[in-house]
Design a protein around this motif. Structure first.
Motif, mmCIF file in Angstrom:
data_model
loop_
_atom_site.group_PDB
_atom_site.id
_atom_site.type_symbol
_atom_site.label_atom_id
_atom_site.label_comp_id
_atom_site.label_asym_id
_atom_site.label_seq_id
_atom_site.Cartn_x
_atom_site.Cartn_y
_atom_site.Cartn_z
ATOM 1 N N LEU A 18 0.786 -1.080 0.047
ATOM 2 C CA LEU A 18 -0.137 0.096 0.059
ATOM 3 C C LEU A 18 1.059 1.232 -0.149
ATOM 4 O O LEU A 18 0.466 2.093 -0.953
ATOM 5 N N VAL A 19 2.047 1.230 0.871
ATOM 6 C CA VAL A 19 2.756 2.308 0.718
ATOM 7 C C VAL A 19 3.514 2.593 -0.399
ATOM 8 O O VAL A 19 3.604 3.835 -1.084
ATOM 9 N N LYS A 20 4.057 1.777 -1.136
ATOM 10 C CA LYS A 20 4.591 1.798 -2.287
ATOM 11 C C LYS A 20 3.762 2.155 -3.339
ATOM 12 O O LYS A 20 4.122 2.984 -4.394
ATOM 13 N N GLU A 21 2.323 1.863 -3.427
ATOM 14 C CA GLU A 21 1.647 2.142 -4.335
ATOM 15 C C GLU A 21 1.078 3.507 -4.353
ATOM 16 O O GLU A 21 0.798 4.582 -5.218
ATOM 17 N N GLN A 22 0.734 3.978 -3.091
ATOM 18 C CA GLN A 22 0.077 5.158 -2.884
ATOM 19 C C GLN A 22 1.082 6.413 -2.291
ATOM 20 O O GLN A 22 0.931 7.688 -2.515
ATOM 21 N N PHE A 23 2.251 5.959 -1.818
ATOM 22 C CA PHE A 23 3.130 6.907 -1.386
ATOM 23 C C PHE A 23 4.506 6.587 -1.548
ATOM 24 O O PHE A 23 5.467 6.190 -0.724
ATOM 25 N N TRP A 26 7.938 7.097 0.323
ATOM 26 C CA TRP A 26 8.420 6.278 1.385
ATOM 27 C C TRP A 26 8.719 4.947 1.070
ATOM 28 O O TRP A 26 8.755 4.025 1.859
ATOM 29 N N SER A 27 8.649 4.482 -0.114
ATOM 30 C CA SER A 27 8.837 3.089 -0.585
ATOM 31 C C SER A 27 9.896 2.344 -0.064
ATOM 32 O O SER A 27 10.062 1.261 -0.108
ATOM 33 N N GLY A 28 11.141 3.482 0.035
ATOM 34 C CA GLY A 28 12.462 2.866 0.472
ATOM 35 C C GLY A 28 12.587 2.806 1.940
ATOM 36 O O GLY A 28 13.471 2.297 2.395
ATOM 37 N N GLU A 29 11.354 3.207 2.738
ATOM 38 C CA GLU A 29 11.546 3.139 4.169
ATOM 39 C C GLU A 29 10.985 1.657 4.636
ATOM 40 O O GLU A 29 10.322 0.974 3.997
ATOM 41 N N GLU A 30 11.663 1.421 5.813
ATOM 42 C CA GLU A 30 11.617 0.001 6.394
ATOM 43 C C GLU A 30 10.058 0.153 7.023
ATOM 44 O O GLU A 30 9.605 0.999 7.778
ATOM 45 N N ILE A 31 9.297 -0.936 6.749
ATOM 46 C CA ILE A 31 7.880 -1.221 7.377
ATOM 47 C C ILE A 31 7.904 -2.227 8.388
ATOM 48 O O ILE A 31 8.517 -3.580 8.107
ATOM 49 N N ARG A 32 7.517 -1.997 9.555
ATOM 50 C CA ARG A 32 7.634 -2.903 10.538
ATOM 51 C C ARG A 32 6.559 -2.670 11.456
ATOM 52 O O ARG A 32 5.983 -1.617 12.027
ATOM 53 N N ALA A 91 -0.917 12.161 6.261
ATOM 54 C CA ALA A 91 -1.582 11.788 5.069
ATOM 55 C C ALA A 91 -2.968 10.516 5.287
ATOM 56 O O ALA A 91 -2.784 10.138 6.476
ATOM 57 N N LEU A 92 -3.772 10.551 4.273
ATOM 58 C CA LEU A 92 -4.761 9.482 4.427
ATOM 59 C C LEU A 92 -4.542 8.598 3.273
ATOM 60 O O LEU A 92 -4.349 9.089 2.145
ATOM 61 N N GLY A 93 -4.481 7.273 3.457
ATOM 62 C CA GLY A 93 -4.351 6.446 2.479
ATOM 63 C C GLY A 93 -5.720 5.796 1.903
ATOM 64 O O GLY A 93 -6.776 5.911 2.809
ATOM 65 N N GLU A 94 -5.583 5.208 1.001
ATOM 66 C CA GLU A 94 -6.949 4.754 0.289
ATOM 67 C C GLU A 94 -7.054 3.130 0.435
ATOM 68 O O GLU A 94 -5.939 2.492 0.518
ATOM 69 N N PRO A 95 -8.164 2.470 0.335
ATOM 70 C CA PRO A 95 -8.454 1.193 0.054
ATOM 71 C C PRO A 95 -7.632 0.570 -0.834
ATOM 72 O O PRO A 95 -7.190 1.014 -1.792
#
Length: 298
Positions: A18-23, A26-32, A91-95
């Motif tokens: 979701l982050v990669k597609e919408q934001f 931030w796609s290079g940031e670690e997600i945990r 920010a607000l993300g989408e489905p």
């Protein structure tokens, strides 16, 4: 075990997509994922400076978006008046693939939640907590009044919920004694106007460093309510000595203090049985709060 029958599963892989597609910024940031005992959102770190919050209970996407937008406005408003750091909306993300609802991103705050670093015996922490509550009370309501069916309005409006709690708590708690206490709490009159309130000052929403308050989380419920509502913190977060410090600092009279105890009681009763298997940390919080309330009424 899930906490809710309508709970939505959220994984790090889903969030990463979701982050990669919408934001993409931030796609290079670690997600945990963030290990937490929260009951409303699944929370994931995005790098070192952001947190993504995903509502856990399935709901209509448009309704969820309206809630998230309202929470973002409330959080931004609270940030302008708080004496302590609070998360700010980003920010607000989408489905998207794997997750059917909108979601939110906010700033990340350092610190340890009070459920992990217990500050309950600290007078200094109680003074900090009182300063936070006082700043919120001083904020303008702008003519707004409490609206909704949650805590913060008329105590007796929660009779049906409490009946459910008493029935579900048979075998877990001393229900006859607790029923008697509720019969007194529900009669406490309301004598003062609404003030601005955080609405959910429980240990999981409070950050500490050492024995001092360093931040407050879950600020989307900021709004007008009974002045006694934020006094739930006295029972959820403090032992008797610091609890007295909080009361003196806020100059609470007997009625306001008892109403704060009533709101803490209403909240704690629901925590014990609802989360007894699915979220033991929250269930134990409810038990501890009830024990503190019962000890104070002997």
């Amino acid at each position: 075990m899930t906490m809710h029958t309508d709970q939505v599963d959220v994984t790090a892989d889903i969030v990463t997509t979701l982050v990669k597609e919408q934001f993409p910024q931030w796609s290079g940031e670690e997600i945990r994922p963030l290990p937490a005992a929260g009951t409303v959102h699944a929370i994931f770190r995005i790098g070192t400076g952001l947190a993504a919050r995903f509502p856990l209970r399935l709901a209509d996407a448009a309704e969820t978006l309206a809630v998230l937008e309202r929470e973002a406005r409330a959080s931004a408003e609270l940030a302008r008046v708080s004496r302590f750091p609070v998360p700010e909306p980003v920010a607000l993300g989408e489905p998207g693939e794997g997750y059917p609802m909108p979601w939110s991103v906010q700033t990340w705050l350092p610190g340890t939640v009070a459920s992990d670093a217990d500050p309950s015996g600290s007078d200094a922490f109680a003074e900090d907590l009182a300063a936070f509550i006082a700043a919120l009370r001083e904020a303008e309501t702008c003519g707004r009044q409490f609206s909704g069916d949650n805590r913060g309005g008329v105590i007796a409006d929660h009779d049906d919920w409490m009946t459910t709690c008493f029935e579900e708590s048979e075998g877990l708690l001393d229900v006859p004694r607790l029923r008697r206490l509720w019969s007194r709490f529900r009669e406490l009159p309301r004598t003062s106007a609404d003030v601005m309130s955080h609405g959910d000052l429980i240990p999981g929403n409070v950050l500490v460093t050492g024995d001092r308050l360093t931040g407050v989380l879950d600020t989307g419920g900021f709004g007008p309510a009974d002045p006694a509502l934020d006094l739930v913190s006295a029972w959820h977060l403090l032992r008797p000595g610091p609890r007295d410090v909080l009361r003196r600092t806020l100059a609470c009279d007997d009625l306001e203090w008892e109403r704060g105890k009533a709101w803490a009681f209403e909240q704690a009763m629901g925590l014990v049985w609802y989360y007894v298997d699915s979220n033991p940390t929250m269930s134990l919080l409810g038990r501890r709060t009830l024990d503190r309330i019962l000890e104070s009424t002997r």
